[in-house]
Design an enzyme around this catalytic site. Structure first.
Site, PDB file in Angstrom:
ATOM      1  N   SER A  26      19.980   8.499 -30.634  1.00 23.66           N
ATOM      2  CA  SER A  26      20.967   8.642 -31.576  1.00 23.66           C
ATOM      3  C   SER A  26      20.471   8.848 -32.931  1.00 23.66           C
ATOM      4  CB  SER A  26      21.980   7.328 -31.572  1.00 23.66           C
ATOM      5  OG  SER A  26      23.231   7.588 -32.232  1.00 23.66           O
ATOM      6  N   ASN A  27      21.351   8.494 -34.014  1.00 23.04           N
ATOM      7  CA  ASN A  27      20.619   8.421 -35.414  1.00 23.04           C
ATOM      8  C   ASN A  27      21.339   7.503 -36.320  1.00 23.04           C
ATOM      9  OD1 ASN A  27      23.207   9.551 -36.938  1.00 23.04           O
ATOM     10  ND2 ASN A  27      22.957  11.173 -35.243  1.00 23.04           N
ATOM     11  N   PRO A  28      21.020   7.225 -37.679  1.00 23.98           N
ATOM     12  CA  PRO A  28      21.439   5.937 -38.137  1.00 23.98           C
ATOM     13  C   PRO A  28      22.800   6.108 -39.182  1.00 23.98           C
ATOM     14  CG  PRO A  28      19.198   6.615 -39.308  1.00 23.98           C
ATOM     15  CD  PRO A  28      19.975   7.819 -38.348  1.00 23.98           C
ATOM     16  N   ALA A  93      27.364  13.276 -37.673  1.00 27.24           N
ATOM     17  CA  ALA A  93      26.049  13.409 -37.254  1.00 27.24           C
ATOM     18  C   ALA A  93      25.726  13.445 -35.592  1.00 27.24           C
ATOM     19  CB  ALA A  93      25.165  12.364 -37.996  1.00 27.24           C
TER      20      ALA A  93
END
Ligand code: CTP
Length: 226
Positions: A26-28, A93
């Site tokens: 995933s991403n932040p 995102a």
């Protein structure tokens, strides 16, 4: 006759791509920008739906929210609603790749391969943008360098009306922060810089930029512009 409200579809947050039941890529992304835009759209009197990946933010008041996890789920939910919306704002995102194989049991560390084979996740904005009719389509571009150049490329490749570029990483990185600084790219204007300002103020300023474009394409059933 009173025109019906603008129907606004916003996406927010990250997506997750699992490779076993307890691990994912995933991403932040915190979802703050998308939630702020949904709230600002409600304040403008718009009819707002929000599709969000996993974030720790509460449901915004006056917004119909659908929470999803993966890029494929995001694609399905956006595709269902896109034909009925007037403006799509994609702040999500979305992970660009997902593991080719998803184990149905927790992979033990002694069996985990050091190389995970990946396949692309569908590009939601490009796919729905291709079929756009009256909708105004807004993308976001998270970039670490050449913000204007990369955001302009995305404006064209994703057939978007606006791309909001923000720098990621370093002191000014946008992920998780309460304020943000962006540059808005469109075909009609030179790049417009906004901020630094809070994501809530930025949301209001962005909607003010998008609204004139809506007025040229959205008409009520009397045929007059809203
Ligand atoms: N986006 C999308 N579907 C994806 C990936 C991104 O709809 N699978 C959307 C995002 O919501 C955003 C825009 O495309 O509005 C740009 O996302 P970004 O991650 O900046 O760009 P990518 O297209 O993923 O390109 P790259 O990673 O090469 O910069």
């Amino acid at each position: 006759m009173k025109a019906s409200p603008i129907r606004c579809l916003v996406t927010a947050g990250p997506t997750r791509e699992f490779f076993d039941p307890v691990r994912f890529l995933s991403n932040p992304s915190s979802g703050k920008m998308g939630f702020a835009l949904a709230e600002a759209a409600v304040h403008r009197g718009w009819d707002v739906e929000l599709i969000s990946g996993p974030v720790s933010l509460p449901d915004p008041e006056g917004v119909r929210i659908k929470r999803i996890v993966t890029g494929q789920e995001m694609f399905e939910e956006v595709s269902k609603r896109f034909p009925g919306c007037d403006i799509l704002i994609m702040t999500a995102a979305i992970m660009d790749y997902r593991p080719k194989l998803v184990a149905d049991h927790k992979i033990k560390k002694f069996e985990l391969e050091m190389v995970i084979e990946m396949e692309p996740v569908i590009d939601v904005l490009t796919t729905v943008g291709r079929d756009k009719d009256h909708q105004v389509v807004v993308g976001f571009a998270a970039e670490t360098n050449d913000l204007v150049g990369n955001a302009t490329k995305k404006l064209h490749s994703k057939n978007a009306d606006f791309v909001v570029g923000n720098i990621i990483g370093g002191e000014e990185g946008a992920f998780g922060r309460d304020d943000n600084r962006v540059v808005v790219i469109s075909n009609d204007n030179d790049p417009i810089e906004l901020g630094p300002m809070s994501k809530s103020e930025l949301a209001t300023a962005l909607l003010a930029l998008f609204t004139p474009r809506l007025n040229t394409v959205v008409t009520d059933d009397t045929g007059s512009a809203e």
